[in-house]
Design a protein around this motif. Structure first.
Motif, PDB file in Angstrom:
ATOM      1  N   THR A 161       9.109   7.634  13.771  1.00 16.18           N
ATOM      2  CA  THR A 161       7.779   6.798  13.123  1.00 16.18           C
ATOM      3  C   THR A 161       7.087   7.566  12.022  1.00 16.18           C
ATOM      4  N   LEU A 162       7.304   7.069  10.822  1.00 18.57           N
ATOM      5  CA  LEU A 162       7.043   7.658   9.752  1.00 18.57           C
ATOM      6  C   LEU A 162       5.687   6.943   9.203  1.00 18.57           C
ATOM      7  N   HIS A 163       4.640   7.878   8.821  1.00 19.87           N
ATOM      8  CA  HIS A 163       3.462   6.900   8.298  1.00 19.87           C
ATOM      9  C   HIS A 163       3.200   7.595   6.786  1.00 19.87           C
ATOM     10  N   LEU A 164       3.367   6.551   6.122  1.00 23.01           N
ATOM     11  CA  LEU A 164       3.532   6.823   4.406  1.00 23.01           C
ATOM     12  C   LEU A 164       2.127   6.181   3.677  1.00 23.01           C
ATOM     13  N   GLU A 165       1.899   7.154   2.923  1.00 27.04           N
ATOM     14  CA  GLU A 165       1.013   6.503   1.965  1.00 27.04           C
ATOM     15  C   GLU A 165       1.022   6.881   0.709  1.00 27.04           C
TER      16      GLU A 165
END
Length: 274
Positions: free
Chosen positions: A29-33
């Motif tokens: 799970t990668l949270h990218l912004e």
């Protein structure tokens, strides 16, 4: 986008995991912004590459109307290379971008850019933790540069009138790799922007020109035959003869904003840049 046809189109789904999970894969799970610097973007593409070996593509997602992405997929834990491209004028052929070196080769042309909404790109490296999670904020910046000739001062002397003035840029960089951060060069010398015909002749009091051009970076400091500096050119009629004044721009990188005040002199021209 100057690419082989195989690299364009073919993006039929917003989110995809290009490779089938194999031995040793775990839930990730990668949270990218994307940090767009306050610019509004219509869509954002995220690419996640494994940082090991040939750096295969593990995941792609196009986010419509937003800048954040939560990538959930089966993959190898460890180091990842993230690519973010905001506002691309074209979809992507994901099969053709199966390795990191392929996306590094993607190029964009000035003809494909919208100065009001330039393409923004950026990269980041992250490593997943013990739970297979990672989080990062990716600064994305434009490649497109804004060059303005703000004012033209006439110091030729003798109350000489500079008539029918025309401005343009010469030796521009018209094509660039999307992920490049330095070492910008023209692929072809001698290219020019469109010509802007100024509304007034230039007398002793000078004029406010406010002529704006958009080009790609040219940070060459060699200024040799194969890497000339991008230059401002003013063509005008002076004392009955058509003359050309040329002032090289300083080296400039991606997203540069340059304002130039030209001074026309008896033997040439100079400029103040800011």
């Amino acid at each position: 986008m100057l690419l082989p046809v195989s690299l364009l189109a073919g993006c039929n789904e917003n989110a995809s995991a290009p490779e089938e999970p194999g031995a040793g894969t775990v839930p990730l799970t990668l949270h990218l912004e994307a940090d767009c610097g306050g610019r509004a973007v219509s869509h954002t593409d995220y690419f996640i590459y494994d940082a090991a070996g040939v750096c295969p593509l593990e995941y792609h997602e196009r986010v419509e109307g937003g800048t954040s992405c939560t990538a959930v997929y089966e993959g190898q834990a460890g180091d990842k290379r993230i690519v973010c491209i905001a506002g691309s004028p074209y979809p992507f052929n994901i099969d053709a971008l199966s390795r990191y070196d392929a996306i590094e080769a993607l190029t964009l042309s000035l003809d494909d850019e919208d100065p009001e909404a330039p393409v923004l790109t950026g990269t980041a490296e992250v490593s997943t933790d013990a739970d297979g999670e990672a989080e990062t904020r990716i600064p994305v910046t434009p490649l497109l540069c804004r060059i303005e000739v703000s004012r033209i001062i006439n110091e030729i002397g003798g109350y000489t009138l500079v008539e029918d003035p025309v401005l343009y840029l010469r030796d521009i960089n018209s094509e660039v790799e999307l992920l490049r951060t330095g070492g910008f060069r023209q692929k072809e010398t001698g290219l020019c922007t469109r010509k802007i015909t100024l509304a007034h002749d230039i007398g002793a009091s000078g004029i406010e020109a406010h002529a704006v051009f958009h080009v790609y970076p040219n940070d060459s400091r060699e200024n040799g035959a194969g890497t000339p500096a991008t230059a401002i050119v003013l063509e005008a009629t002076v004392r009955g003869e058509r003359c050309s004044y040329l002032v090289p721009l300083p080296a400039f990188g991606r997203g540069a904003v340059i304002s130039a005040a030209l001074t026309l002199e008896k033997e040439g021209a100079a400029a103040d840049f800011n």
